[in-house]
Design a protein around this motif. Structure first.
Motif, PDB file in Angstrom:
ATOM      1  N   GLN A  50     -34.216  16.824  12.344  1.00  0.00           N
ATOM      2  CA  GLN A  50     -33.147  16.530  13.290  1.00  0.00           C
ATOM      3  C   GLN A  50     -32.042  15.712  12.611  1.00  0.00           C
ATOM      4  O   GLN A  50     -32.308  14.840  11.781  1.00  0.00           O
ATOM      5  CB  GLN A  50     -33.678  15.776  14.506  1.00  0.00           C
ATOM      6  N   ILE A  51     -30.788  16.020  12.960  1.00  0.00           N
ATOM      7  CA  ILE A  51     -29.636  15.288  12.432  1.00  0.00           C
ATOM      8  C   ILE A  51     -29.304  14.182  13.430  1.00  0.00           C
ATOM      9  O   ILE A  51     -28.705  14.424  14.473  1.00  0.00           O
ATOM     10  CB  ILE A  51     -28.414  16.221  12.256  1.00  0.00           C
ATOM     11  N   GLY A  52     -29.743  12.964  13.096  1.00  0.00           N
ATOM     12  CA  GLY A  52     -29.504  11.833  14.008  1.00  0.00           C
ATOM     13  C   GLY A  52     -29.988  12.145  15.409  1.00  0.00           C
ATOM     14  O   GLY A  52     -31.024  12.732  15.613  1.00  0.00           O
ATOM     15  N   GLY A  53     -29.219  11.773  16.417  1.00  0.00           N
ATOM     16  CA  GLY A  53     -29.573  12.084  17.801  1.00  0.00           C
ATOM     17  C   GLY A  53     -28.699  13.184  18.362  1.00  0.00           C
ATOM     18  O   GLY A  53     -28.499  13.290  19.566  1.00  0.00           O
ATOM     19  N   SER A  54     -28.150  14.044  17.482  1.00  0.00           N
ATOM     20  CA  SER A  54     -27.176  15.062  17.881  1.00  0.00           C
ATOM     21  C   SER A  54     -27.772  16.249  18.629  1.00  0.00           C
ATOM     22  O   SER A  54     -27.058  17.008  19.253  1.00  0.00           O
ATOM     23  CB  SER A  54     -26.442  15.588  16.647  1.00  0.00           C
ATOM     24  N   GLY A  55     -29.076  16.460  18.512  1.00  0.00           N
ATOM     25  CA  GLY A  55     -29.673  17.654  19.102  1.00  0.00           C
ATOM     26  C   GLY A  55     -29.585  18.857  18.171  1.00  0.00           C
ATOM     27  O   GLY A  55     -30.074  19.928  18.485  1.00  0.00           O
ATOM     28  N   LYS A  56     -28.949  18.676  17.026  1.00  0.00           N
ATOM     29  CA  LYS A  56     -28.865  19.733  16.020  1.00  0.00           C
ATOM     30  C   LYS A  56     -29.871  19.438  14.912  1.00  0.00           C
ATOM     31  O   LYS A  56     -30.323  18.312  14.749  1.00  0.00           O
ATOM     32  CB  LYS A  56     -27.450  19.799  15.428  1.00  0.00           C
ATOM     33  N   TYR A  57     -30.176  20.489  14.133  1.00  0.00           N
ATOM     34  CA  TYR A  57     -31.184  20.361  13.088  1.00  0.00           C
ATOM     35  C   TYR A  57     -30.650  20.901  11.771  1.00  0.00           C
ATOM     36  O   TYR A  57     -29.875  21.845  11.743  1.00  0.00           O
ATOM     37  CB  TYR A  57     -32.451  21.136  13.482  1.00  0.00           C
ATOM     38  N   ARG A  58     -31.093  20.256  10.678  1.00  0.00           N
ATOM     39  CA  ARG A  58     -30.754  20.737   9.340  1.00  0.00           C
ATOM     40  C   ARG A  58     -31.910  21.607   8.861  1.00  0.00           C
ATOM     41  O   ARG A  58     -33.012  21.123   8.630  1.00  0.00           O
ATOM     42  CB  ARG A  58     -30.523  19.579   8.380  1.00  0.00           C
ATOM     43  N   LEU A  59     -31.629  22.870   8.710  1.00  0.00           N
ATOM     44  CA  LEU A  59     -32.629  23.830   8.261  1.00  0.00           C
ATOM     45  C   LEU A  59     -32.415  24.114   6.782  1.00  0.00           C
ATOM     46  O   LEU A  59     -31.304  24.440   6.359  1.00  0.00           O
ATOM     47  CB  LEU A  59     -32.504  25.133   9.061  1.00  0.00           C
ATOM     48  N   LYS A  60     -33.477  23.954   6.004  1.00  0.00           N
ATOM     49  CA  LYS A  60     -33.437  24.262   4.576  1.00  0.00           C
ATOM     50  C   LYS A  60     -34.580  25.214   4.259  1.00  0.00           C
ATOM     51  O   LYS A  60     -35.732  24.931   4.592  1.00  0.00           O
ATOM     52  CB  LYS A  60     -33.603  23.002   3.731  1.00  0.00           C
ATOM     53  N   TYR A  98     -31.218  28.810   1.634  1.00  0.00           N
ATOM     54  CA  TYR A  98     -30.289  28.500   2.714  1.00  0.00           C
ATOM     55  C   TYR A  98     -30.366  27.019   3.047  1.00  0.00           C
ATOM     56  O   TYR A  98     -31.450  26.439   3.078  1.00  0.00           O
ATOM     57  CB  TYR A  98     -30.651  29.326   3.954  1.00  0.00           C
ATOM     58  N   ASP A  99     -29.216  26.422   3.327  1.00  0.00           N
ATOM     59  CA  ASP A  99     -29.154  25.039   3.779  1.00  0.00           C
ATOM     60  C   ASP A  99     -28.030  24.967   4.806  1.00  0.00           C
ATOM     61  O   ASP A  99     -26.870  25.217   4.478  1.00  0.00           O
ATOM     62  CB  ASP A  99     -28.868  24.096   2.603  1.00  0.00           C
ATOM     63  N   SER A 100     -28.361  24.635   6.034  1.00  0.00           N
ATOM     64  CA  SER A 100     -27.343  24.589   7.089  1.00  0.00           C
ATOM     65  C   SER A 100     -26.401  23.414   6.910  1.00  0.00           C
ATOM     66  O   SER A 100     -25.333  23.383   7.498  1.00  0.00           O
ATOM     67  CB  SER A 100     -28.008  24.502   8.466  1.00  0.00           C
ATOM     68  N   GLY A 101     -26.790  22.460   6.086  1.00  0.00           N
ATOM     69  CA  GLY A 101     -25.936  21.305   5.830  1.00  0.00           C
ATOM     70  C   GLY A 101     -26.202  20.161   6.790  1.00  0.00           C
ATOM     71  O   GLY A 101     -26.825  20.337   7.834  1.00  0.00           O
TER      72      GLY A 101
END
Length: 139
Positions: A50-60, A98-101
């Motif tokens: 998880q990226i902080g508390g953003s609700g988004k995720y960093r997928l690698k 792949y890295d979503s960043g």
């Protein structure tokens, strides 16, 4: 200069063309199929944080190595998002995954991924692809 009567006389006097063709020929055509095998012995690591508390995720997804397949001249990392969108990343051209960043991230859910072998037919847009059993990671 030719007169109209002279030209008309040539047209009337010209014989009609007739032709008849007979004959036949036969030839055999052979064809076949080839099933591309999926690469075996793949070494792939995947993480989703998880990226902080953003609700988004960093997928690698990192492809460390994959098995060679006879007749394959290309390899791709195929990913399917939770919504069903498909992304193919060419591994042959030097990409290693792949890295979503750390900013944009990806949606939450289960992502499926696999390494597939391909045969790209030279000078065409035709591609034969293997069908690999996908792995999954849940974000």
């Amino acid at each position: 200069m030719f007169t109209g009567a002279f030209v008309a006389g040539l047209l009337v006097a010209a014989p009609a063309a007739h032709a008849a063709f007979t004959g036949s020929a036969a030839a055999t055509m052979t064809s076949g199929t080839h099933t591309m095998a999926a690469p075996a012995g793949n070494d792939i690591s995947a993480s989703c944080d998880q990226i902080g508390g953003s609700g988004k995720y960093r997928l690698k997804i990192s492809v460390i190595s994959y098995g060679a397949v006879p007749r394959a001249n290309n390899y791709v990392l195929r990913m399917v998002s939770p919504s069903g969108a498909v992304t193919a990343i060419d591994l042959t051209s030097s990409s290693t995954g792949y890295d979503s960043g750390p900013v944009n991230g990806v949606a939450r859910g289960t992502w499926k991924y696999s390494v597939e072998a391909q045969y790209k037919v030279p000078a065409t847009t035709n591609v034969w692809s293997s069908t690999a059993t996908p792995l999954a990671i849940t974000c």
